[in-house]
Design a protein around this motif. Sequence first.
Motif, PDB file in Angstrom:
ATOM      1  N   THR A 150       0.728  -1.342  -0.050  1.00  0.00           N
ATOM      2  CA  THR A 150       0.044  -0.094  -0.171  1.00  0.00           C
ATOM      3  C   THR A 150       0.774   1.111  -0.029  1.00  0.00           C
ATOM      4  OG1 THR A 150      -0.004   0.231   2.384  1.00  0.00           O
ATOM      5  CG2 THR A 150      -1.820  -0.991   1.358  1.00  0.00           C
ATOM      6  N   THR A 163       0.082   5.296   0.726  1.00  0.00           N
ATOM      7  CA  THR A 163      -1.031   6.117   1.185  1.00  0.00           C
ATOM      8  C   THR A 163      -0.347   7.702   1.050  1.00  0.00           C
ATOM      9  OG1 THR A 163      -1.505   4.519   3.063  1.00  0.00           O
ATOM     10  CG2 THR A 163      -2.251   6.951   2.939  1.00  0.00           C
ATOM     11  N   SER A 214      -1.547  11.560   1.607  1.00  0.00           N
ATOM     12  CA  SER A 214      -2.481  12.398   2.388  1.00  0.00           C
ATOM     13  C   SER A 214      -2.011  13.993   2.387  1.00  0.00           C
ATOM     14  CB  SER A 214      -2.460  12.076   3.807  1.00  0.00           C
ATOM     15  OG  SER A 214      -1.166  12.069   4.608  1.00  0.00           O
ATOM     16  N   THR A 246      -9.611  13.031  -3.296  1.00  0.00           N
ATOM     17  CA  THR A 246      -9.359  11.941  -2.612  1.00  0.00           C
ATOM     18  C   THR A 246     -10.542  10.986  -2.723  1.00  0.00           C
ATOM     19  OG1 THR A 246     -10.214  12.973  -0.651  1.00  0.00           O
ATOM     20  CG2 THR A 246      -7.984  12.952  -0.903  1.00  0.00           C
ATOM     21  N   SER A 274     -10.415   5.940   0.801  1.00  0.00           N
ATOM     22  CA  SER A 274     -10.033   6.852   1.296  1.00  0.00           C
ATOM     23  C   SER A 274     -10.525   6.641   2.913  1.00  0.00           C
ATOM     24  CB  SER A 274     -10.899   8.060   0.755  1.00  0.00           C
ATOM     25  OG  SER A 274     -10.567   9.193   1.324  1.00  0.00           O
ATOM     26  N   THR A 321      -6.922  11.853   2.674  1.00  0.00           N
ATOM     27  CA  THR A 321      -6.330  10.507   2.456  1.00  0.00           C
ATOM     28  C   THR A 321      -6.484   9.869   1.399  1.00  0.00           C
ATOM     29  OG1 THR A 321      -5.453  10.916   4.728  1.00  0.00           O
ATOM     30  CG2 THR A 321      -5.063   8.668   3.731  1.00  0.00           C
ATOM     31  N   LYS A 331      -5.370   6.019  -0.052  1.00  0.00           N
ATOM     32  CA  LYS A 331      -4.606   4.764   0.163  1.00  0.00           C
ATOM     33  C   LYS A 331      -4.832   4.036  -1.109  1.00  0.00           C
ATOM     34  CE  LYS A 331      -4.683   0.912   3.141  1.00  0.00           C
ATOM     35  NZ  LYS A 331      -5.437  -0.171   4.260  1.00  0.00           N
TER      36      LYS A 331
END
Lengths: 1042, 287
Positions: free
Chosen positions: A726, A728, A730, A742, A765, A770, A772
């Motif tokens: 993953t 992420t 943000s 997002t 999200s 954020t 992801k």
Amino acid sequence: MWAAIRYRRAQALVLVLLSALVATCAVFAPLYERALEQSLLRSAINEAPVADTALVVRGGRSEADPELSPQSLQGAVPSGLLRIYGQPIAEMTDQIDISPRAGLKPSPGRMVARPDICDHLTLTVGTCPKLAGEVLVSAKDMAAWKWRVGQQFETGIPGLAANQNQFPSKQPTTQTLTVVGAYEVKPDSAYWLRTQLDGKSGIPITVGLEQVPGIDDFVTPVDTFDKRWVQATSRLTYPLRRDLISVGNLDEMADILAARPSGQQANIESQLPETITAVKGGQKQLRVIVPLLMAQLGLLAAAILILVAQAAVEQRRPESALARLRGRSREGAGRLVMGELGLTVALGLPLGVGLAVLLSEIVRRTLLTDGVPFEFPWLAVVGLAAAALVCLLAIVVAVRPLQRQSISALLRRVAPQRRGGLGVVDMLAVALAAFGLIGLATRTLQGPLALLTPTLIALAGGLLASRVAVPVARAVGRTQLGRGKVGPALTAYGLERRPALRKVVTVVSIAVALAVFAANALVVANRNWEARAQLQVGAPLVLDSDSTNPAVLTRTVQTYDPDGARATPVAVIRQTAPDSTSTIAVVGSQFGQVAYEPGGQELRLGSLRLPEVKTVNLQGTTLTGRISWKLSGNKGSGNGPAQVPGLPPGSSPGTPPAAGAGAAPTRVRIAVTTPKGERLTRDLATVPDSGTGSATIDAKLLCPDGCRFDGLLFTPDQFTTMTVGTITISGLALDGQPLGITSPTSWNPFVPTASGTKDSLELTSPQAGTMKFDLQSSGVTVGLSYADVPAVLPGLLAGRIPAGGTAESFPVSGLSGAPIQVRAAQRPGALPVVADRGVMVDLATLERLGGTLSSSGKLSVWVKNPGDRDAVKNALAKGGIGVVDTHTYAAAKERLDTSGSGWGMRLAAFTGVMALLLAALVVVVMTVTGWRTVARDMAALHMAGVGLGTLRRALVREHVTVVVVGVVVGAVCGAVAAVVAMPLLPLFDDPATPVPALQIQPSVAAVVGATAASLVVLVAVAVLCAMAAGRRIALRRVREAL
Amino acid sequence: MSVDLAVPVKTGLGVRTRGLVHIYRAEGHDVAALSGVDLTVAPGEIVGLLGPSGAGKSTLLTLFGGLMRPSAGRVTVGEHELSTMTEGELDRFRAADVGLILQGAARNLLPYLTARQNVEFAQRSARKAGRSVPGAGEVLELVGLGDSVSAPLDSLPPGKLQLAALAVALASRPGLLLGDEPTSQLHHTSRDVVLDALHRVNEEWGTTIVVVTHDPEVAARLPRTVTIRDGRVGGEGRQGEEYAVVSADGSLPLPAAVVEDLPPGSLVRVHRVDDVWTIIPQGGGQE
């Protein structure tokens, strides 16, 4: 003989008129066809620009001929060709490079030399150049670059450096050009042809990687092109002498052009062969349509001639009997009648020729293009001979039965009747009709029989109906008499007893069938022409603009018509390859209100919706945020970066930020589109392909003019075989402003680069601000595109799926010419303008991709009401947009109406009307020739006690019944002919497969309308004739000797 | 009227029939119009054919004119045996040797030609065959139409129309003239004019004349009449006397009045005393 003709002058007049009509059909057809061919040729030649019909001889200098000039090319043209061309316009050109201003890179330009060129220019300042090296520049360039008379430029001489070996000593490779004046072009298409000196000033030209401003052509004397100009091109353009080209020499010209020499010293080019091919296409259609229609009418006239001749011969039975009684042989007695009737019909032949010439003159002078000469082709003479043969044969056929009868049979007042069965002629007609019908239905029949089949079908139908009428009438008469109904019984017995009336059934059947066929042909043809014109143009009015910015055009049109119900912008991008798929971009919500539906097919414009996700425009310099990762990666040979659907390939020009950790980084990039439509990527961060960590994002956007946010890409190291985990991101912001991207619903679904892979990328999200990304990559770039533009645009695809694609995803050109992926949401048969080689997509969506219009593209405004032309033009002008061309549905339809097929079809109206008139004439003639017998018979019945009113009503019923039966049979036969024979009629001059597909199913309205009109006209005539005959029933008729 | 010496003097043609039979088909069955006619007409004779409707008179006339061929028997006109002649020979025969007047004057004439032109039309075939024919004016003069030679036919009264028809039938000076009711529908004055013309033709040209008539007054003016009954010769009239004619097979058709008293099937004895033959019915009774 003249006394006999004068004695029955009304009948003689009818025979003369009928033979005249046969001759008119036979002679008019070739006259009309020839005149139309000339008109088509003249239209094609006259409407074509002078440059398109000119003969161009082009040659370049070489070692063999270092001093090649336009005069040298004159010997290259075959003398046979020069007959139809005028004096040539000579021209020499070569490329130059001129720095318009100090410090600027040289702009490519052109130097042009022509004799008498100054006569076609307006000199705004200075004088016409006379000496080598003197030049005129355009007034626009002079004003823009602040040039002055006397200014000098240095230009390189193309190719000289590489060809110095041609010269005994080294030659200077530059030429000094001195400005002696400035020009403006006087418009004169006949002189300039395709040469455009101006229109280039200031327009950016891409040279290598840079753009430089364009400059207009320099005008110079031919002496400037001395031997050093080794790449100078010479050209002679011969304008076509349009008055000299004719249908008569068309084939000869085509052969000479096809055999023209090329290569070596000179190339000879001409677009005349294409024009000739188009004209020949029209001629070919004419040669089918005109005979098809005129032969039917001629056949009808000949059939009527036979019937009237038979009635005339029937009246001459007593005369033939007397001739036999006084010693003439059968043949001699027959010749007596043939001589009289033959002379009568022969009198009609010159009249027919005169009528044909008159008709063709009326057409030539009033309907066709100017300049069509009067011609009497040899086919008209053949037609006249054929008409004479047909008319005389009709007399022979009519007289033959008379010659076979014995004297005692001739002496009988009523001719012996052949009871029941079909005669030889009947069976022949039925056999031919059946053969023709089957042949047409199976599409195996061609040639003259195919053309005559519709009439033969009606002839067979009419003959059968007239035969069936006899026993039916007899039965009805018996039944009615048994019931005590005298009037209806008289009607039925009259039908049974009078062969002349039954002949009317045959003639009316043929005439009505012809009228129905003609009416249907006209309606069906017009239906197809409308569809083709609608497809060709797209809307009632189309204005082609000079704009290259779709967004500007769209805004301007919206200012004029915010609802989009009256005008809508359309972009068409064509590719040069002949089988390529063009793109037509429309505003889906407006298009259906303005444009035509192609071929009546409903387009699913709803599928061309602009995505609801708003475009994210990036105006700023620095992207910031936070990136964290948790990845595991395996190394191997790796697959390297690959194309992600919806996202651009390639690397970013910027330097990626330092990696957070690890030596095998996965690049995280942002994809953007510039206003010019360039698709670029910018590195956001680099993360290791395995491990956990986080880092700050601080990347330069490098979009000085702003960009559109396209999506995000993740590219593993080239040696990585699998990366899973993953990433992420943000707080992604541009100059501190959050991007607002997002929401997972604002993104297009992941599309793997190749099928069968396990690559995936999913966005969630978990909290506001954020993103992801769960990714799995087999070493290839995976990415997601932002949903303001679908990864694969929905489109309406007409034609084949473009090479390299499937129905779910295929490449086509976007507005800027760059490829975009489209899926087929619908497969209509054809689309406006692009016909069966195009895809329709949403314009607004394409605009989001940015860019200026490709050079092969065109931006237009489609307008619903042609009357709004000026208002729309004014609105566009206010927006700084000019109109370069105008197309209307009316003009496109007019071109089809006046094509070869169009002109041929106009004969259908003439044919249908003439057929009905002939049928009415036959009803009148049969009444006129037989009224005495009828009146005498009725008088005898009246003497026996039948009331006069009953007799007259019976007579009217007789006539009306005959006509109604004929109309019904004719309508059915005409409808059958409309189904089987309509494919014979070529509706378009273009031999290619028609688009939209032909709709040749019969028009019910046309069939019913023609039938109704025929019924009204013929029943009215029948009633009037019956009433006139009824008024002549008087007891004194009983004693009359006939 | 003088005889034109430029034109060969022709005598009439005699007519002879032996066992003449003619059968025609009508409504699906055969009808014997003539059942064995034996008749001789001498050259230059005038004979009237009498009898009830359907007796066969017109059929006989048609056979004399060569318009039909007999079903059996022979018919000879002059030297021509019509039953063996080819069609071409019959055409030439009709062109020059026989003239036929159809019933109804208008049926004999082309309505758009004058009387003179009609006569000339009728002479064409004879001229073409190389036969000498009298001038049209002479023929018209002979029948008494000299003053109307160029008048349109529709301006002529019925009597003159009939004379015109007669002139056309005589156009080539035929040896035999056949007339079917040449005086029907004429007023008695006109009728007499036509009969006078017929006699004149017979006297001056010697033409044999056979006419069909129903008019007893016309029959009375003819020197000889032949009665046709049931397809056979039933009797003859000469100088006002009626005679029964013994047939070739020996049968003797009795006058109608006698047949009323002696219906078919009656038994009689034929008794001769000197030159008188007596018919005595069975059971006695007078002749």
